[in-house]
Design a protein around this motif. Structure first.
Motif, PDB file in Angstrom:
ATOM      1  N   THR A 121     -13.072  -6.122  22.571  1.00 23.15           N
ATOM      2  CA  THR A 121     -14.098  -6.636  21.805  1.00 23.15           C
ATOM      3  C   THR A 121     -15.372  -6.245  22.284  1.00 23.15           C
ATOM      4  OG1 THR A 121     -14.875  -8.657  23.028  1.00 23.15           O
ATOM      5  CG2 THR A 121     -13.035  -8.742  21.031  1.00 23.15           C
ATOM      6  N   ASN A 122     -15.664  -5.396  23.338  1.00 25.35           N
ATOM      7  CA  ASN A 122     -16.809  -4.804  23.877  1.00 25.35           C
ATOM      8  C   ASN A 122     -17.078  -3.610  23.059  1.00 25.35           C
ATOM      9  OD1 ASN A 122     -17.461  -6.872  25.726  1.00 25.35           O
ATOM     10  ND2 ASN A 122     -16.362  -5.559  27.495  1.00 25.35           N
ATOM     11  N   ASN A 123     -18.325  -3.433  22.361  1.00 30.66           N
ATOM     12  CA  ASN A 123     -18.820  -2.143  21.588  1.00 30.66           C
ATOM     13  C   ASN A 123     -19.392  -1.340  22.638  1.00 30.66           C
ATOM     14  OD1 ASN A 123     -17.748  -3.406  19.100  1.00 30.66           O
ATOM     15  ND2 ASN A 123     -19.681  -4.271  18.815  1.00 30.66           N
ATOM     16  N   PRO A 124     -19.309  -0.181  22.231  1.00 34.96           N
ATOM     17  CA  PRO A 124     -20.059   0.921  23.219  1.00 34.96           C
ATOM     18  C   PRO A 124     -21.461   0.635  23.241  1.00 34.96           C
ATOM     19  CG  PRO A 124     -18.751   2.020  21.700  1.00 34.96           C
ATOM     20  CD  PRO A 124     -18.470   0.733  21.506  1.00 34.96           C
ATOM     21  N   LEU A 125     -22.171   0.410  22.216  1.00 38.84           N
ATOM     22  CA  LEU A 125     -23.246   0.314  22.069  1.00 38.84           C
ATOM     23  C   LEU A 125     -23.572  -1.026  21.153  1.00 38.84           C
ATOM     24  CD1 LEU A 125     -24.938   3.714  21.458  1.00 38.84           C
ATOM     25  CD2 LEU A 125     -25.007   2.304  23.455  1.00 38.84           C
ATOM     26  N   PRO A 126     -24.322  -2.405  21.445  1.00 39.53           N
ATOM     27  CA  PRO A 126     -24.275  -3.168  20.739  1.00 39.53           C
ATOM     28  C   PRO A 126     -25.411  -3.333  19.785  1.00 39.53           C
ATOM     29  CG  PRO A 126     -25.149  -3.637  23.061  1.00 39.53           C
ATOM     30  CD  PRO A 126     -24.616  -2.122  22.834  1.00 39.53           C
TER      31      PRO A 126
ATOM     32  N   ASN B  85     -55.793   6.345  23.076  1.00 41.94           N
ATOM     33  CA  ASN B  85     -57.206   6.064  22.446  1.00 41.94           C
ATOM     34  C   ASN B  85     -57.494   4.747  22.170  1.00 41.94           C
ATOM     35  OD1 ASN B  85     -57.615   8.981  22.484  1.00 41.94           O
ATOM     36  ND2 ASN B  85     -56.240   9.036  20.438  1.00 41.94           N
ATOM     37  N   GLY B  86     -56.675   3.646  22.403  1.00 36.91           N
ATOM     38  CA  GLY B  86     -56.871   2.520  22.146  1.00 36.91           C
ATOM     39  C   GLY B  86     -56.475   1.795  20.759  1.00 36.91           C
ATOM     40  N   ASP B  87     -56.055   3.053  20.108  1.00 37.70           N
ATOM     41  CA  ASP B  87     -55.431   2.319  18.542  1.00 37.70           C
ATOM     42  C   ASP B  87     -54.124   1.867  18.758  1.00 37.70           C
ATOM     43  OD1 ASP B  87     -57.627   3.835  17.216  1.00 37.70           O
ATOM     44  OD2 ASP B  87     -56.789   5.420  17.610  1.00 37.70           O
ATOM     45  N   ILE B  88     -54.103   0.716  18.158  1.00 35.08           N
ATOM     46  CA  ILE B  88     -52.659  -0.180  18.211  1.00 35.08           C
ATOM     47  C   ILE B  88     -51.867   0.614  17.030  1.00 35.08           C
ATOM     48  CG2 ILE B  88     -51.563  -2.284  17.640  1.00 35.08           C
ATOM     49  CD1 ILE B  88     -53.366  -2.684  19.557  1.00 35.08           C
ATOM     50  N   VAL B  89     -50.647   0.899  17.727  1.00 31.31           N
ATOM     51  CA  VAL B  89     -49.335   1.396  17.412  1.00 31.31           C
ATOM     52  C   VAL B  89     -48.423   0.689  17.011  1.00 31.31           C
ATOM     53  CG1 VAL B  89     -47.406   3.512  17.636  1.00 31.31           C
ATOM     54  CG2 VAL B  89     -50.070   3.814  18.432  1.00 31.31           C
ATOM     55  N   PRO B  90     -47.989   0.158  15.745  1.00 30.29           N
ATOM     56  CA  PRO B  90     -47.021  -0.735  15.246  1.00 30.29           C
ATOM     57  C   PRO B  90     -45.778  -0.378  15.713  1.00 30.29           C
ATOM     58  CG  PRO B  90     -47.729   0.305  13.268  1.00 30.29           C
ATOM     59  CD  PRO B  90     -48.611   1.038  14.561  1.00 30.29           C
ATOM     60  N   VAL B  91     -44.762  -1.243  15.991  1.00 28.86           N
ATOM     61  CA  VAL B  91     -43.615  -1.351  16.196  1.00 28.86           C
ATOM     62  C   VAL B  91     -43.015  -0.593  14.908  1.00 28.86           C
ATOM     63  CG1 VAL B  91     -43.369  -2.930  17.979  1.00 28.86           C
ATOM     64  CG2 VAL B  91     -42.914  -3.759  15.594  1.00 28.86           C
ATOM     65  N   SER B  92     -41.750  -0.029  15.318  1.00 32.07           N
ATOM     66  CA  SER B  92     -40.848   0.812  14.289  1.00 32.07           C
ATOM     67  C   SER B  92     -39.854   0.017  13.519  1.00 32.07           C
ATOM     68  CB  SER B  92     -40.372   1.852  14.905  1.00 32.07           C
ATOM     69  OG  SER B  92     -39.364   1.693  15.937  1.00 32.07           O
ATOM     70  N   VAL B  93     -39.816  -1.188  13.729  1.00 29.40           N
ATOM     71  CA  VAL B  93     -38.672  -2.126  13.211  1.00 29.40           C
ATOM     72  C   VAL B  93     -39.390  -3.624  12.727  1.00 29.40           C
ATOM     73  CG1 VAL B  93     -36.632  -1.140  14.536  1.00 29.40           C
ATOM     74  CG2 VAL B  93     -38.039  -3.153  15.302  1.00 29.40           C
ATOM     75  N   LYS B  94     -38.802  -4.170  11.740  1.00 28.65           N
ATOM     76  CA  LYS B  94     -39.398  -5.360  11.297  1.00 28.65           C
ATOM     77  C   LYS B  94     -38.333  -6.520  11.443  1.00 28.65           C
ATOM     78  CE  LYS B  94     -38.521  -4.504   6.411  1.00 28.65           C
ATOM     79  NZ  LYS B  94     -37.539  -3.554   6.581  1.00 28.65           N
ATOM     80  N   ALA B  95     -38.658  -7.683  11.204  1.00 27.91           N
ATOM     81  CA  ALA B  95     -37.657  -9.060  11.093  1.00 27.91           C
ATOM     82  C   ALA B  95     -36.908  -8.514  10.091  1.00 27.91           C
ATOM     83  CB  ALA B  95     -38.585 -10.123  10.967  1.00 27.91           C
ATOM     84  N   GLY B  96     -35.378  -9.020  10.422  1.00 25.23           N
ATOM     85  CA  GLY B  96     -34.280  -8.669   9.390  1.00 25.23           C
ATOM     86  C   GLY B  96     -33.480  -7.380   9.815  1.00 25.23           C
ATOM     87  N   ASP B  97     -34.240  -6.199  10.407  1.00 22.64           N
ATOM     88  CA  ASP B  97     -33.427  -5.072  10.311  1.00 22.64           C
ATOM     89  C   ASP B  97     -32.396  -5.209  11.395  1.00 22.64           C
ATOM     90  OD1 ASP B  97     -35.310  -3.818   8.813  1.00 22.64           O
ATOM     91  OD2 ASP B  97     -36.522  -3.045  10.468  1.00 22.64           O
ATOM     92  N   ARG B  98     -31.219  -4.406  11.059  1.00 24.45           N
ATOM     93  CA  ARG B  98     -30.335  -4.345  12.088  1.00 24.45           C
ATOM     94  C   ARG B  98     -30.464  -3.134  12.931  1.00 24.45           C
ATOM     95  NH1 ARG B  98     -24.993  -3.690   9.165  1.00 24.45           N
ATOM     96  NH2 ARG B  98     -23.991  -3.168  11.280  1.00 24.45           N
ATOM     97  N   VAL B  99     -30.261  -2.993  14.335  1.00 22.92           N
ATOM     98  CA  VAL B  99     -30.653  -2.118  15.218  1.00 22.92           C
ATOM     99  C   VAL B  99     -29.505  -1.909  16.294  1.00 22.92           C
ATOM    100  CG1 VAL B  99     -33.115  -2.424  15.055  1.00 22.92           C
ATOM    101  CG2 VAL B  99     -31.797  -3.773  16.760  1.00 22.92           C
ATOM    102  N   LEU B 100     -29.552  -0.693  16.710  1.00 22.92           N
ATOM    103  CA  LEU B 100     -28.613  -0.239  17.757  1.00 22.92           C
ATOM    104  C   LEU B 100     -29.365  -0.170  19.102  1.00 22.92           C
ATOM    105  CD1 LEU B 100     -25.609   0.774  18.036  1.00 22.92           C
ATOM    106  CD2 LEU B 100     -26.526   2.928  17.799  1.00 22.92           C
ATOM    107  N   LEU B 101     -28.680  -1.118  20.238  1.00 25.84           N
ATOM    108  CA  LEU B 101     -29.295  -1.348  21.517  1.00 25.84           C
ATOM    109  C   LEU B 101     -28.674  -0.545  22.363  1.00 25.84           C
ATOM    110  CD1 LEU B 101     -29.676  -5.285  21.370  1.00 25.84           C
ATOM    111  CD2 LEU B 101     -31.438  -3.825  20.778  1.00 25.84           C
ATOM    112  N   PRO B 102     -29.248  -0.090  23.637  1.00 16.87           N
ATOM    113  CA  PRO B 102     -28.634   0.300  24.809  1.00 16.87           C
ATOM    114  C   PRO B 102     -27.674  -0.950  25.372  1.00 16.87           C
ATOM    115  CG  PRO B 102     -30.868  -0.110  25.384  1.00 16.87           C
ATOM    116  CD  PRO B 102     -30.638  -0.313  23.891  1.00 16.87           C
ATOM    117  N   ASN B 103     -26.815  -0.318  26.142  1.00 19.57           N
ATOM    118  CA  ASN B 103     -26.096  -1.410  27.017  1.00 19.57           C
ATOM    119  C   ASN B 103     -26.823  -2.092  28.319  1.00 19.57           C
ATOM    120  OD1 ASN B 103     -23.577  -1.219  25.695  1.00 19.57           O
ATOM    121  ND2 ASN B 103     -23.089   0.766  26.585  1.00 19.57           N
ATOM    122  N   TRP B 104     -27.994  -1.416  28.771  1.00 18.30           N
ATOM    123  CA  TRP B 104     -28.654  -1.997  29.624  1.00 18.30           C
ATOM    124  C   TRP B 104     -30.036  -2.299  29.149  1.00 18.30           C
ATOM    125  CZ3 TRP B 104     -33.061   1.010  28.986  1.00 18.30           C
ATOM    126  CH2 TRP B 104     -32.861   2.107  28.430  1.00 18.30           C
ATOM    127  N   GLY B 105     -30.970  -2.938  30.122  1.00 14.94           N
ATOM    128  CA  GLY B 105     -32.403  -3.435  29.675  1.00 14.94           C
ATOM    129  C   GLY B 105     -32.494  -4.582  28.871  1.00 14.94           C
TER     130      GLY B 105
END
Length: 107
Positions: free
Chosen positions: A42-47, A62-82
């Protein structure tokens, strides 16, 4: 092993800066016909995970806020570490930096 959180609800947790709060998909441990699968099968290579909440973003050089690239509800691919793992009740959650998330999965 995940640390046990002391707050009552995951909704009370607000990520800071470019942190992303996710909950990994739980792999199926039983087939449709009722056969139990071993953990090694059942272990997926990438969760994959669902984004629960995101921080407002982090400042660039420069001190400007850079927003994150995902939002609540998104499905994402994670690394096996970290990521930092913790539990709220019986549910396990992870905090990742936005840059550590490998991909957004489009439906």
């Amino acid at each position: 092993m995940a640390a046990q959180a002391t707050f009552k609800s995951i909704k009370s947790l607000v990520p800071l800066f470019d942190r992303v709060l996710v909950q990994r998909f739980k792999p199926e441990t039983k087939t449709a016909s009722g056969i139990f699968l071993p953990t090694s099968a059942t272990n997926n290579p990438l969760p994959e995970a669902t984004v629960i909440a995101v921080g407002p973003g982090a400042p660039n050089k420069n001190g400007d806020i850079v927003p994150v690239s995902v939002k609540a509800g998104d499905r994402v691919l994670l690394p096996n570490w970290g990521g930092s793992s913790f539990k709220v009740g019986e549910e396990e959650y992870f905090l990742f930096k936005d840059a550590e998330i490998l991909a957004k999965i489009k439906e």
